[in-house]
Enzyme design. Structure first.
Site, PDB file in Angstrom:
ATOM      1  N   CYS A 113      82.141 -16.002  59.651  1.00 23.33           N
ATOM      2  CA  CYS A 113      81.677 -16.653  58.446  1.00 23.33           C
ATOM      3  C   CYS A 113      83.112 -17.043  57.894  1.00 23.33           C
ATOM      4  CB  CYS A 113      80.947 -15.848  57.652  1.00 23.33           C
ATOM      5  SG  CYS A 113      79.475 -15.162  58.457  1.00 23.33           S
ATOM      6  N   HIS A 267      80.809 -18.489  50.609  1.00 27.31           N
ATOM      7  CA  HIS A 267      79.936 -18.466  52.051  1.00 27.31           C
ATOM      8  C   HIS A 267      78.459 -18.085  51.383  1.00 27.31           C
ATOM      9  CE1 HIS A 267      78.461 -17.733  55.804  1.00 27.31           C
ATOM     10  NE2 HIS A 267      78.344 -16.296  55.351  1.00 27.31           N
ATOM     11  N   ASN A 297      72.079 -19.001  56.520  1.00 25.96           N
ATOM     12  CA  ASN A 297      73.235 -18.609  56.739  1.00 25.96           C
ATOM     13  C   ASN A 297      73.639 -19.495  57.796  1.00 25.96           C
ATOM     14  OD1 ASN A 297      75.704 -17.615  57.250  1.00 25.96           O
ATOM     15  ND2 ASN A 297      75.238 -15.349  57.186  1.00 25.96           N
TER      16      ASN A 297
END
Length: 340
Positions: A113, A267, A297
């Site tokens: 990530c 994020h 995500n």
């Protein structure tokens, strides 16, 4: 030393939209359950045979078009992904081939990530020192083919989507000034990245792995070791702490305060996490950008996808101070400040 700036952005997501109701037909979940825990309403999943390098090529092509450039103008390619097309070689060379270019270096970054920020730190260093002038940085992910779309894998299967985002980076212009007349030079001010391997197993996929012989077995599959596993409580606790810390670290390094930030893009892991980060930083809604509701995500692609949409919607103006921050598997985290 010259400064790096973002020349252009691009993105590509699959055409296939997966709603929460569709997931509810595969596993014990519901639209209400998913929205309450993650804020996600839908995500994109690839069609059969569509790879991360395909999505990356689409995002890169749009970024090149926006920049008025061709792939031959690029000096270097950096790809951030946790879902490579193949075990090896890296996705970068497949993306390079699909862009119709060769000989330039391709670097693959595996920091999940936070991968886009890790890649940004490398690109920034290369451009500042004059090693390369035009760097394509791509974050691209195909999660859907690795998710367990059943009750066992439910807690992670509902979170992840496929997609790619790209930026083209190059030396900043000599000109100064912004819309507020403060005279601040545009470009990347600084990038800050961190990791703490003590928490590596808190968010991971255990197999396949070269530490096992053979690296994948039926036992691994039957035990669910090929499914992403997460200690959600610990990830949440660390994320809502580490990202605000990273933001303040970047601001302190530049002698700035949170009041100077015009736009924060965190994020897109979970809307609740994003909202907690926003609350910790005391930023109003109009100075924060979220799009997890539409894409889920997308790990390394999360920041560049959101950045592209933010630019396209006119949310960033010349001279604005943009802050990026991320947290993810590893644990890894970081931040970047960019004068737009």
């Amino acid at each position: 030393m010259r400064r790096t700036h973002v020349i252009s952005t691009g993105f590509r997501v699959p055409d296939r939209v997966i709603t929460n109701d569709e997931l509810a037909s595969m596993m014990d979940t519901s639209d209400e359950w998913i929205r309450q825990r993650s804020g996600i309403a839908e995500r994109r999943w690839v069609e059969e045979g569509e790879a991360g390098s395909d999505l990356g090529a689409g995002a890169a092509s749009l970024a090149l078009e926006r920049a008025g450039m061709t792939a031959d103008d690029l000096d270097c390619l950096i790809v951030a992904t946790l879902s490579p097309d193949h075990f090896f070689p890296g996705t970068g060379v497949f993306l390079q081939r699909k862009l119709g270019i060769r000989d330039i270096p391709c670097l693959d970054v595996r920091n999940q990530c936070t991968g886009f920020l890790y890649g940004l730190s490398v690109a920034d260093a290369w451009i500042r020192t004059g090693r390369y002038a035009r760097v394509l940085l791509v974050g691209t992910e195909v999660h859907s083919t690795g998710l367990h779309k059943n009750d066992f894998g439910r807690d992670t299967a509902v979170l992840f989507g496929d997609g790619a985002g790209a930026v083209i980076l190059g030396p900043a212009e000599d000109g100064r000034g912004n819309r507020n007349g403060s005279g601040s030079q545009r470009g990347i001010l600084s990038v800050h990245i961190h990791a703490d391997g003590r928490f590596a197993e808190k968010l991971w996929v255990e197999a396949p792995a070269s530490k096992y012989n053979p690296l994948i077995t039926h036992g691994h599959i039957d035990a669910g070791l090929t499914c992403p596993r997460m200690d959600g409580r610990e990830v949440f606790r660390q994320a809502v702490s580490r990202m605000p810390q990273a933001v303040h670290e970047a601001l302190d390094a530049e002698g700035l305060s949170i009041d100077d930030v015009d736009m924060l893009i965190a994020h897109q892991a979970n809307l609740r996490i994003c909202q907690m980060v926003q609350r910790a930083l005391k930023l109003p809604d109009h100075r924060v950008y979220n799009n997890i509701q539409r894409y889920g995500n997308t790990t390394a692609a999360s920041l560049p996808i959101a950045l592209h949409e933010c630019v396209e919607e006119g949310r960033l103006q010349r001279g604005d101070l943009l802050c990026l921050t991320a947290f993810g598997s590893g644990f890894t985290w970081g931040s970047a400040l960019i004068r737009w």
